[in-house]
Design a protein around this motif. Sequence first.
Motif, mmCIF file in Angstrom:
data_model
loop_
_atom_site.group_PDB
_atom_site.id
_atom_site.type_symbol
_atom_site.label_atom_id
_atom_site.label_comp_id
_atom_site.label_asym_id
_atom_site.label_seq_id
_atom_site.Cartn_x
_atom_site.Cartn_y
_atom_site.Cartn_z
ATOM 1 N N TYR A 18 -1.265 3.189 -26.233
ATOM 2 C CA TYR A 18 -1.959 4.355 -26.306
ATOM 3 C C TYR A 18 -0.716 5.696 -26.365
ATOM 4 C CZ TYR A 18 -4.765 8.711 -25.175
ATOM 5 O OH TYR A 18 -5.281 9.729 -25.054
ATOM 6 N N ILE A 19 -0.255 5.896 -25.497
ATOM 7 C CA ILE A 19 0.755 6.940 -25.421
ATOM 8 C C ILE A 19 1.866 6.607 -26.358
ATOM 9 C CG2 ILE A 19 2.243 8.774 -24.222
ATOM 10 C CD1 ILE A 19 0.128 7.841 -21.612
ATOM 11 N N ASP A 24 7.178 -4.722 -27.541
ATOM 12 C CA ASP A 24 5.803 -4.623 -26.901
ATOM 13 C C ASP A 24 5.598 -6.291 -26.893
ATOM 14 O OD1 ASP A 24 2.934 -4.505 -26.163
ATOM 15 O OD2 ASP A 24 3.461 -2.339 -26.573
ATOM 16 N N ASN A 25 4.688 -6.521 -25.684
ATOM 17 C CA ASN A 25 4.336 -7.980 -25.339
ATOM 18 C C ASN A 25 3.030 -8.104 -26.001
ATOM 19 O OD1 ASN A 25 3.096 -7.074 -23.115
ATOM 20 N ND2 ASN A 25 3.716 -8.323 -21.881
ATOM 21 N N CYS A 40 0.095 -7.180 -24.425
ATOM 22 C CA CYS A 40 -0.689 -7.851 -23.397
ATOM 23 C C CYS A 40 -1.913 -6.501 -23.451
ATOM 24 C CB CYS A 40 -0.272 -7.901 -22.115
ATOM 25 S SG CYS A 40 0.594 -6.060 -21.257
ATOM 26 N N HIS A 41 -1.678 -5.292 -23.592
ATOM 27 C CA HIS A 41 -2.574 -4.390 -23.833
ATOM 28 C C HIS A 41 -2.569 -3.750 -25.404
ATOM 29 C CE1 HIS A 41 -4.664 -4.557 -20.404
ATOM 30 N NE2 HIS A 41 -3.555 -4.350 -19.566
ATOM 31 N N GLY A 42 -1.280 -3.710 -25.974
ATOM 32 C CA GLY A 42 -1.162 -2.867 -27.148
ATOM 33 C C GLY A 42 -1.539 -3.880 -28.200
ATOM 34 N N ASP A 89 8.782 -9.345 -24.037
ATOM 35 C CA ASP A 89 8.358 -8.989 -22.657
ATOM 36 C C ASP A 89 9.442 -8.182 -21.874
ATOM 37 O OD1 ASP A 89 5.906 -10.069 -20.209
ATOM 38 O OD2 ASP A 89 7.819 -8.898 -19.881
ATOM 39 N N VAL A 90 9.250 -6.955 -21.295
ATOM 40 C CA VAL A 90 10.465 -6.473 -20.844
ATOM 41 C C VAL A 90 11.038 -6.976 -19.770
ATOM 42 C CG1 VAL A 90 9.794 -3.833 -21.439
ATOM 43 C CG2 VAL A 90 8.871 -4.885 -19.497
ATOM 44 N N PHE A 134 7.433 2.961 -22.066
ATOM 45 C CA PHE A 134 6.155 3.023 -21.685
ATOM 46 C C PHE A 134 5.700 1.726 -20.863
ATOM 47 C CE2 PHE A 134 6.621 5.922 -25.238
ATOM 48 C CZ PHE A 134 6.080 6.883 -24.742
ATOM 49 N N LYS A 155 -1.412 -0.221 -15.825
ATOM 50 C CA LYS A 155 -1.602 0.929 -15.309
ATOM 51 C C LYS A 155 -3.133 1.446 -14.763
ATOM 52 C CE LYS A 155 -3.795 2.434 -19.421
ATOM 53 N NZ LYS A 155 -4.131 3.557 -20.596
ATOM 54 N N ASN A 169 5.152 -7.033 -13.172
ATOM 55 C CA ASN A 169 5.356 -6.471 -14.385
ATOM 56 C C ASN A 169 5.944 -5.103 -14.563
ATOM 57 O OD1 ASN A 169 3.935 -6.832 -17.384
ATOM 58 N ND2 ASN A 169 3.780 -4.791 -16.925
ATOM 59 N N TYR A 209 -0.366 0.643 -8.113
ATOM 60 C CA TYR A 209 0.279 1.055 -9.244
ATOM 61 C C TYR A 209 0.908 2.311 -9.003
ATOM 62 C CZ TYR A 209 0.308 4.081 -13.402
ATOM 63 O OH TYR A 209 0.673 4.567 -14.389
ATOM 64 N N LYS A 240 5.281 2.908 -9.553
ATOM 65 C CA LYS A 240 5.935 4.231 -9.973
ATOM 66 C C LYS A 240 6.898 4.975 -9.366
ATOM 67 C CE LYS A 240 3.922 4.136 -14.240
ATOM 68 N NZ LYS A 240 4.668 3.862 -15.568
HETATM 69 N N1 LIG Z 1 -2.967 6.694 -19.927
HETATM 70 C C1 LIG Z 1 -2.627 7.290 -18.671
HETATM 71 O O1 LIG Z 1 -3.807 7.704 -18.119
HETATM 72 C C2 LIG Z 1 -1.468 7.138 -17.893
HETATM 73 C C3 LIG Z 1 -1.284 8.285 -17.199
HETATM 74 C C4 LIG Z 1 0.006 8.336 -16.210
HETATM 75 C C5 LIG Z 1 0.934 7.675 -16.744
HETATM 76 N N2 LIG Z 1 0.819 6.364 -17.474
HETATM 77 C C6 LIG Z 1 1.888 5.754 -17.920
HETATM 78 O O2 LIG Z 1 2.244 5.828 -19.313
HETATM 79 C C7 LIG Z 1 2.523 4.500 -19.733
HETATM 80 C C8 LIG Z 1 1.968 4.091 -21.302
HETATM 81 O O3 LIG Z 1 0.493 4.392 -20.764
HETATM 82 P P1 LIG Z 1 -0.497 3.915 -21.890
HETATM 83 O O4 LIG Z 1 -1.869 4.725 -21.451
HETATM 84 O O5 LIG Z 1 -0.146 4.182 -23.276
HETATM 85 O O6 LIG Z 1 -0.987 2.318 -21.761
HETATM 86 P P2 LIG Z 1 -1.102 1.134 -22.491
HETATM 87 O O7 LIG Z 1 -1.582 -0.015 -21.835
HETATM 88 O O8 LIG Z 1 -2.027 1.778 -23.609
HETATM 89 O O9 LIG Z 1 0.314 0.872 -23.043
HETATM 90 C C9 LIG Z 1 1.405 0.129 -22.519
HETATM 91 C C10 LIG Z 1 1.796 -0.808 -23.425
HETATM 92 O O10 LIG Z 1 2.944 -1.364 -22.738
HETATM 93 C C11 LIG Z 1 2.901 -3.075 -23.228
HETATM 94 N N3 LIG Z 1 3.408 -3.795 -21.837
HETATM 95 C C12 LIG Z 1 2.972 -3.800 -20.775
HETATM 96 N N4 LIG Z 1 3.628 -4.653 -19.998
HETATM 97 C C13 LIG Z 1 4.667 -5.011 -20.746
HETATM 98 C C14 LIG Z 1 5.645 -5.968 -20.619
HETATM 99 N N5 LIG Z 1 5.786 -6.592 -19.376
HETATM 100 N N6 LIG Z 1 6.653 -6.058 -21.788
HETATM 101 C C15 LIG Z 1 6.283 -5.409 -22.837
HETATM 102 N N7 LIG Z 1 5.267 -4.571 -23.085
HETATM 103 C C16 LIG Z 1 4.487 -4.617 -22.140
HETATM 104 C C17 LIG Z 1 1.420 -3.175 -23.443
HETATM 105 O O11 LIG Z 1 0.965 -4.209 -24.225
HETATM 106 C C18 LIG Z 1 1.042 -1.850 -24.157
HETATM 107 O O12 LIG Z 1 1.194 -1.721 -25.287
HETATM 108 C C19 LIG Z 1 2.584 3.626 -18.835
HETATM 109 O O13 LIG Z 1 3.755 3.424 -18.214
HETATM 110 C C20 LIG Z 1 1.395 4.356 -17.655
HETATM 111 O O14 LIG Z 1 1.709 3.651 -16.523
HETATM 112 C C21 LIG Z 1 -0.225 6.372 -18.209
#
Ligand SMILES: NC(=O)c1ccc[n+]([C@@H]2O[C@H](COP(=O)([O-])OP(=O)(O)OC[C@H]3O[C@@H](n4cnc5c(N)ncnc54)[C@H](O)[C@@H]3O)[C@@H](O)[C@H]2O)c1
Length: 351
Positions: A11-12, A31-32, A34-36, A58-59, A79, A83, A98, A147, A151
């Motif tokens: 997302y972000i 990106d792996n 898993c959610h993207g 994967d990171v 990112f 989360k 993770n 979680y 962080k």
């Molecule tokens: N959205 C929120 O409310 C929020 C608030 C505060 C902080 N954050 C932080 O911002 C960051 C991005 O959040 P988001 O909302 O975009 O989440 P998201 O789940 O949409 O994006 C995270 C991305 O990281 C990828 N990912 C996760 N683990 C991985 C791994 N081991 N290897 C490679 N890729 C991996 C997922 O596939 C996904 O595309 C995260 O670190 C989250 O903790 C988010």
Amino acid sequence: MKVLVCGGAGYIGSHTCVALIEQGHEVVIYDNLCHGSLSAVDHIRQLSGADVRFVQGDVRDKAALESVLSSGFDAVVHFAALKIMSESCRLPLLYFDNNVAGTIALLQAMQATGVHRLVFSSTAAVYGDPDVVPIKEDAPLRACNPYSHTKLVMERLIQELCEARPSFSAAILRYFNPAGAHPSGLMGEDTGGVPSNLMPYVSQVAAGMQDRLHVFGGDYPTRDGTGVRDYIHVMDLADAHTKALDVLRVGGCHVLNIGTGRGYSVLEVVSAFERISGRRVPYEIVDRRPGDVAEVWADPSHAQETLGWHAQHDLLRMCADAWRWQSMHPHGYQSAQVIELRQAMPSGSCR
Ligand SMILES: NC(=O)c1ccc[n+]([C@@H]2O[C@H](COP(=O)([O-])OP(=O)(O)OC[C@H]3O[C@@H](n4cnc5c(N)ncnc54)[C@H](O)[C@@H]3O)[C@@H](O)[C@H]2O)c1
């Protein structure tokens, strides 16, 4: 700069990739999935007009990261994390593996390949239940679920590395409550089912996909009894990342609140969303959730001074952009795939 965006298909990350390219940076996404989503990557390409390289990995895979980074990068924006707080309480080992093991592998790969600039996604959840609002960066840190603990550990790791190696610089961005979507409606938050955050939940209720919103707690000591949070437009967050990269050119380790400095209650968000969408958002007040707090909003003045950044979008704009995304993608990126599939089929064949 040439920038590796870990978690850039999320997302972000996806919104930040577009902003980085608009500022003239070259972006590679790692990106792996898993959610993207690969659809998010396609939309990044479409919106930016750039032929963005995507690497599925994967990171926690240090060798794969070293192989990508060894082609020469100026910075990493990180990112990639799990989360969902409630999930982290059930699966703490998964979250530490993770998020923390992934960050250690990434830092090692950066060190091995001579990449010394990092922008890191942290969260306002590290403050837990604050003594005072607005919250400044030097407020006590009281993470209260696995979680948020991951962080805090990652923040500490990055700070220690910056101290040990002055050539290493980092911006740790503590996001408040990200909301909204790209104004095109092409990118937004794909919750993959029932959302855990307020704004996508409200969107789904307005769209008739959920029958009502459960408001957790109506007896907080706030102006209407519901919890107050600092909602920040994802486009403003993306902008903060591009500005953080600029600051890293001169080094240092910066911890910055990324919020608007204004809090809205759950019922104020509901009312703004109803106004924008023209739909009713039925709600029911239920018990408080353990760990939830009454009021959280940022003092963003340090980000203003350090980055020359401040939020430009207000709550109504967040609701309008979230509603556009919801209307165009009722089932997240899956809807885009269905629509694309239908368009590719001869007319009348998609029953
Ligand atoms: N959205 C929120 O409310 C929020 C608030 C505060 C902080 N954050 C932080 O911002 C960051 C991005 O959040 P988001 O909302 O975009 O989440 P998201 O789940 O949409 O994006 C995270 C991305 O990281 C990828 N990912 C996760 N683990 C991985 C791994 N081991 N290897 C490679 N890729 C991996 C997922 O596939 C996904 O595309 C995260 O670190 C989250 O903790 C988010």
